[in-house]
Design an enzyme around this catalytic site. Structure first.
Site: not given
Length: 293
Positions: A187, A189
């Site tokens: 992921t 960020f």
């Protein structure tokens, strides 16, 4: 008095980081890795809207928010929140996402009837969940929040999907770790803040990435002309995401990430595409984030 002065100095240097989720969540882990070795105070928020509200209420606060996942794709709503927030991107971090299933120490595989977690985490573990069809999948706001709820509520027969560190943090037993379908699950960020604070948080000399957003005239070849100019200036387009403009049928906003090795040439490319676009906005200029496992 000496103690109070020391405490005041610590508070002045402590970074206040707004995240979506609780302590032990992936946002928490990403924040601590990005600001490794620095003192910080977490502002735990239930929603991404609250993350941006925290920055509006406290201009010194910093936001950490997921923007895309290698399996689930982009978090489209976060693009809209980012564009409307008035904040600027000053950094990014790419975190390897690993999930475990955990429960109260008294429970075991035979007693689990429900599995609670964030819907994205449930989606990332579909193959594992398919092997346990008798267990009901229940969507929750947060991975770590699911673990905390089970621990504090002593929810017998319930399990959570979260990071193994969150399970340990809330005193739960890990039944199995690394249950995600794809082991190359990351992921990305973004680190965002008030524009007035940006220069304190990003080393401009190391800047090699930018996120921009713009719309285009409804004309043939309008997007290809922009991409051709970026290519001419040797700007590497790493992501393009389109979102419909509400109330303007068949018109779109284009969110574009680019990388470059010459800041001056990048800024020349932006000047060159401005006449071809509408409402171009630079969401942030920052350093390409490192990837951690």
């Amino acid at each position: 008095m000496i103690s109070n002065n020391r405490n005041n100095r610590i508070l002045q240097h402590m970074k206040r980081i707004a995240i979506q989720g609780l302590i032990g969540s992936f946002h928490d882990i990403a924040a601590h890795l990005y600001f490794e070795g620095e003192q910080m105070q977490l502002i735990c928020c239930s929603t991404f809207e609250q993350v941006f509200d925290s920055i509006r209420k406290d201009p010194t606060a910093i936001g950490m928010l997921a923007i895309e996942n290698t399996i689930a794709g982009s978090l489209l709503h976060n693009y809209e929140l980012l564009r409307d927030s008035g904040t600027t991107i000053v950094g990014e971090h790419k975190l390897h996402i690993s999930h475990c299933i955990c429960c109260l120490p008294e429970d075991d595989w035979e007693t689990i009837t429900e599995i609670h977690s964030h819907p994205v985490a449930l989606m990332q573990c579909r193959e594992f969940l398919a092997q346990h069809p008798s267990m009901k999948n229940v969507e929750a706001e947060d991975t770590a929040g699911s673990a905390k709820m089970i621990a504090e509520g002593q929810k017998r027969g319930w399990a959570a999907i979260c990071h193994a560190e969150a399970a340990r943090l809330y005193g739960l037993k890990v039944l199995e770790d690394h249950i995600e379908d794809n082991k190359h699950n990351f992921t990305r960020f973004l680190v965002v803040c008030n524009p007035n604070k940006a220069d304190m948080l990003r080393p401009l000399t190391e800047t090699n990435k930018s996120s921009i957003v713009f719309s285009l005239p409804h004309e043939e070849g309008s997007l290809s002309h922009v991409l051709a100019i970026l290519s001419f200036y040797k700007i590497n387009l790493t992501k393009i995401q389109s979102l419909p403009i509400i109330g303007r049928e068949w018109e779109y906003l284009f969110y574009v990430d680019v990388m470059f090795d010459d800041l001056t040439r990048y800024r020349q490319s932006i000047d060159a595409i401005i006449p071809l676009t509408k409402d171009l906005k630079i969401l942030g200029e920052y350093k390409d984030g490192r990837q951690t496992y």
